[in-house]
Scaffold this motif. Structure first.
Motif, PDB file in Angstrom:
ATOM      1  N   UNK A 253       0.703  -1.131   0.012  1.00  0.00           N
ATOM      2  CA  UNK A 253       0.110  -0.127  -0.076  1.00  0.00           C
ATOM      3  C   UNK A 253       0.772   1.296   0.020  1.00  0.00           C
ATOM      4  N   UNK A 254       1.996   1.432   0.703  1.00  0.00           N
ATOM      5  CA  UNK A 254       2.875   2.448   0.887  1.00  0.00           C
ATOM      6  C   UNK A 254       3.484   2.513  -0.566  1.00  0.00           C
ATOM      7  N   UNK A 255       3.825   1.643  -0.989  1.00  0.00           N
ATOM      8  CA  UNK A 255       4.435   1.630  -2.415  1.00  0.00           C
ATOM      9  C   UNK A 255       3.548   2.255  -3.426  1.00  0.00           C
ATOM     10  N   UNK A 256       2.443   1.582  -3.261  1.00  0.00           N
ATOM     11  CA  UNK A 256       1.553   2.290  -4.292  1.00  0.00           C
ATOM     12  C   UNK A 256       1.115   3.711  -4.236  1.00  0.00           C
ATOM     13  N   UNK A 257       1.106   4.050  -2.839  1.00  0.00           N
ATOM     14  CA  UNK A 257       0.824   5.560  -2.695  1.00  0.00           C
ATOM     15  C   UNK A 257       2.052   6.465  -3.031  1.00  0.00           C
ATOM     16  N   UNK A 258       3.255   5.905  -3.002  1.00  0.00           N
ATOM     17  CA  UNK A 258       4.317   6.701  -3.404  1.00  0.00           C
ATOM     18  C   UNK A 258       4.360   6.741  -4.826  1.00  0.00           C
ATOM     19  N   UNK A 259       4.032   5.713  -5.602  1.00  0.00           N
ATOM     20  CA  UNK A 259       3.866   5.829  -7.165  1.00  0.00           C
ATOM     21  C   UNK A 259       2.904   6.659  -7.501  1.00  0.00           C
ATOM     22  N   UNK A 260       1.638   6.862  -6.638  1.00  0.00           N
ATOM     23  CA  UNK A 260       0.676   7.948  -7.299  1.00  0.00           C
ATOM     24  C   UNK A 260       1.131   9.139  -6.955  1.00  0.00           C
ATOM     25  N   UNK A 261       2.026   9.410  -5.800  1.00  0.00           N
ATOM     26  CA  UNK A 261       2.465  10.721  -5.458  1.00  0.00           C
ATOM     27  C   UNK A 261       3.470  11.312  -6.644  1.00  0.00           C
ATOM     28  N   UNK A 262       4.292  10.412  -7.107  1.00  0.00           N
ATOM     29  CA  UNK A 262       5.175  10.643  -8.295  1.00  0.00           C
ATOM     30  C   UNK A 262       4.538  11.322  -9.456  1.00  0.00           C
ATOM     31  N   UNK A 263       3.355  10.666  -9.560  1.00  0.00           N
ATOM     32  CA  UNK A 263       2.663  10.827 -10.919  1.00  0.00           C
ATOM     33  C   UNK A 263       2.068  12.380 -10.765  1.00  0.00           C
ATOM     34  N   UNK A 311       7.452   3.749 -12.453  1.00  0.00           N
ATOM     35  CA  UNK A 311       7.380   5.224 -11.941  1.00  0.00           C
ATOM     36  C   UNK A 311       7.515   6.083 -13.153  1.00  0.00           C
ATOM     37  N   UNK A 312       8.313   5.585 -14.098  1.00  0.00           N
ATOM     38  CA  UNK A 312       8.512   6.522 -15.426  1.00  0.00           C
ATOM     39  C   UNK A 312       7.232   6.429 -16.152  1.00  0.00           C
ATOM     40  N   UNK A 313       6.549   5.541 -16.148  1.00  0.00           N
ATOM     41  CA  UNK A 313       5.223   5.587 -16.874  1.00  0.00           C
ATOM     42  C   UNK A 313       4.105   6.613 -16.437  1.00  0.00           C
ATOM     43  N   UNK A 314       4.233   6.569 -14.937  1.00  0.00           N
ATOM     44  CA  UNK A 314       3.061   7.324 -14.284  1.00  0.00           C
ATOM     45  C   UNK A 314       3.503   8.840 -14.379  1.00  0.00           C
ATOM     46  N   UNK A 315       4.749   9.357 -14.016  1.00  0.00           N
ATOM     47  CA  UNK A 315       5.361  10.438 -14.215  1.00  0.00           C
ATOM     48  C   UNK A 315       5.156  10.936 -15.603  1.00  0.00           C
ATOM     49  N   UNK A 316       5.532  10.109 -16.511  1.00  0.00           N
ATOM     50  CA  UNK A 316       5.578  10.616 -17.984  1.00  0.00           C
ATOM     51  C   UNK A 316       3.955  11.085 -18.339  1.00  0.00           C
ATOM     52  N   UNK A 317       3.218  10.012 -18.221  1.00  0.00           N
ATOM     53  CA  UNK A 317       1.839  10.050 -18.483  1.00  0.00           C
ATOM     54  C   UNK A 317       1.146  11.127 -17.872  1.00  0.00           C
ATOM     55  N   UNK A 318       1.369  11.469 -16.508  1.00  0.00           N
ATOM     56  CA  UNK A 318       0.677  12.302 -15.868  1.00  0.00           C
ATOM     57  C   UNK A 318       1.055  13.770 -16.446  1.00  0.00           C
ATOM     58  N   UNK A 319       2.354  14.025 -16.791  1.00  0.00           N
ATOM     59  CA  UNK A 319       2.703  15.274 -17.442  1.00  0.00           C
ATOM     60  C   UNK A 319       2.343  15.262 -18.517  1.00  0.00           C
ATOM     61  N   UNK A 320       2.147  14.262 -19.233  1.00  0.00           N
ATOM     62  CA  UNK A 320       1.856  14.571 -20.818  1.00  0.00           C
ATOM     63  C   UNK A 320       0.352  14.780 -20.990  1.00  0.00           C
ATOM     64  N   UNK A 321      -0.645  14.124 -20.040  1.00  0.00           N
ATOM     65  CA  UNK A 321      -1.985  14.464 -19.800  1.00  0.00           C
ATOM     66  C   UNK A 321      -2.259  15.594 -19.152  1.00  0.00           C
ATOM     67  N   UNK A 322      -1.361  16.382 -18.586  1.00  0.00           N
ATOM     68  CA  UNK A 322      -1.688  17.826 -18.082  1.00  0.00           C
ATOM     69  C   UNK A 322      -1.344  18.773 -19.234  1.00  0.00           C
ATOM     70  N   UNK A 323      -0.220  18.325 -20.106  1.00  0.00           N
ATOM     71  CA  UNK A 323      -0.077  19.344 -21.449  1.00  0.00           C
ATOM     72  C   UNK A 323      -1.302  18.965 -22.401  1.00  0.00           C
TER      73      UNK A 323
END
Length: 405
Positions: A253-263, A311-323
């Protein structure tokens, strides 16, 4: 030389929107906690979240018509005041011990109605607050404020307040909306109701006028459709990410939460760089790449099942979705006549929210039948189809316009 400052009226509006977003983030954490304290049924808890999204299907198009008819300022004020009253009722119910799941569901639905009205009106307000060359910057700052409020500040505050007292997060949510109303009331009259002389012909047709205009506008019609497709693809894999993290990454659960935060950090970065990427006129190119990246990058997890890749997928897709969001909203604001902007905006948002809901269900179904990797493959296929469709339709035609830039 035209000023590059967004100006005091915009920042006042941004402050009001940020307060509302912090309140939404507080409620995002507190509502499931309240539901779980009232029922042991997973379906009942999930229904509370669904109750807040359902209004987009029911009242989304009507919200656009009201935004064009009444004007942004009045609609935002009345929508937020209505939400304050609904939250006050819930606070009394929780504090006195007579809260029930049906009451929470009804509250969630009414708050969702208010959110559809406010969010639609807010997008129609921006062209009246900043000059056209600054639309991307203004929309980027609004998206950044939304991410901070909804993902960084609101949820942990909401959870902490709920622990201190079940009624507290909803009281604070109501207070934040009341402060937002006071800020909106100080905004200029340019956001007040449209003048009858300029809007009567199209307002009379109501929702149909906005839909008719959108259907006839080839470029924006296609953009609306491909954005909805990407929203469905993004929701499909994101809905089962918790299962992928547990089964393939052995993340708790903690790892999943950190994954979301990076997004969330990725989304914040995307909101700030969108203006620079567009550079005033590069909407077509930026949209092409953001569509491809948002839906295509998740397919990486089909080949690499490591934490760094996730982590790369979540960060990149979140940034791209914002753009993608900033660019699409700005292009819509540049292209749609002011008297129709509310209805066209509502049509696009309603379709995207509906597609996201369907995408989440589809992702769950694909994962159940073909494994947790299947939604990532689905997203990759959508990326190719949506990008090609947009690229072909938006090619320059020789006529002046943003589509050919």
């Amino acid at each position: 030389m035209e000023s590059k400052s967004l100006g005091r009226p915009f920042w006042t509006f941004w402050g009001a929107a940020s307060l509302a977003n912090v309140g939404d983030g507080i409620r995002l954490a507190a509502f499931p906690l309240l539901a779980a304290s009232l029922t042991d049924s997973p379906l009942g808890v999930a229904a509370v979240t669904a109750s807040q999204a359902l209004p987009w299907l029911v009242t989304g198009l009507l919200a656009g018509s009201l935004a064009d008819r009444r004007g942004a300022k009045a609609l935002i004020v009345w929508a937020d005041l209505g939400r304050v009253l609904v939250l006050a009722t819930l606070v009394v119910a929780v504090a006195t011990g007579w809260a029930s799941l049906p009451l929470v569901l009804a509250t969630g639905f009414l708050l969702g109605v208010g959110e559809t009205l406010r969010d639609t009106a807010a997008q129609t307000a921006i062209p009246g607050l900043v000059a056209k060359p600054l639309l991307e910057r203004a929309n980027g700052r609004l998206v950044a404020g939304e991410i901070v409020g909804n993902e960084f500040v609101g949820p942990p505050v909401g959870a902490a307040l709920f622990v201190a007292g079940a009624a507290l997060p909803f009281a604070v949510n109501g207070a934040s909306l009341a402060l937002a109303v006071m800020l909106v009331l100080s905004l200029p009259l340019s956001l007040a109701a449209r003048t009858a002389g300029t809007t009567a012909p199209v307002v009379k047709d109501g929702v149909r006028a906005g839909l008719r205009w959108l259907v006839r506008h080839r470029m924006l019609r296609t953009l609306t459709a491909v954005c909805a497709a990407v929203a469905a693809a993004d929701s499909a894999w994101f809905a089962i990410l918790v299962l992928y993290a547990r089964e393939n990454l052995q993340a708790g659960a903690v790892g999943y939460g950190v994954l979301l935060a990076t997004g969330a950090f990725g989304g914040l970065l995307g909101a700030f760089v969108a203006e620079r990427l567009v550079g005033g006129r590069r909407h077509r190119v930026v949209l092409t790449w953001s569509l491809l990246v948002t839906a295509g990058v998740p397919a990486l997890l089909l080949f690499v099942s490591d934490l760094w890749a996730a982590v790369l997928v979540v960060v990149v897709t979140s940034g791209s979705f914002a753009v993608l969001n900033v660019t699409a909203v700005s292009l819509r604001q540049r292209s749609v006549p002011g008297e129709l902007l509310g209805r066209v905006t509502a049509a696009g948002r309603t379709l995207s929210f509906s597609a996201a809901a369907v995408g989440a269900l589809l992702g769950g179904g694909l994962a159940s039948v073909a494994g947790v990797e299947a939604p990532f493959l689905f997203s990759g296929v959508v990326a190719v189809l949506a990008t090609v469709a947009w690229y072909v339709v938006s090619r320059p035609t020789g006529r002046p316009g943003v589509a050919g830039t």
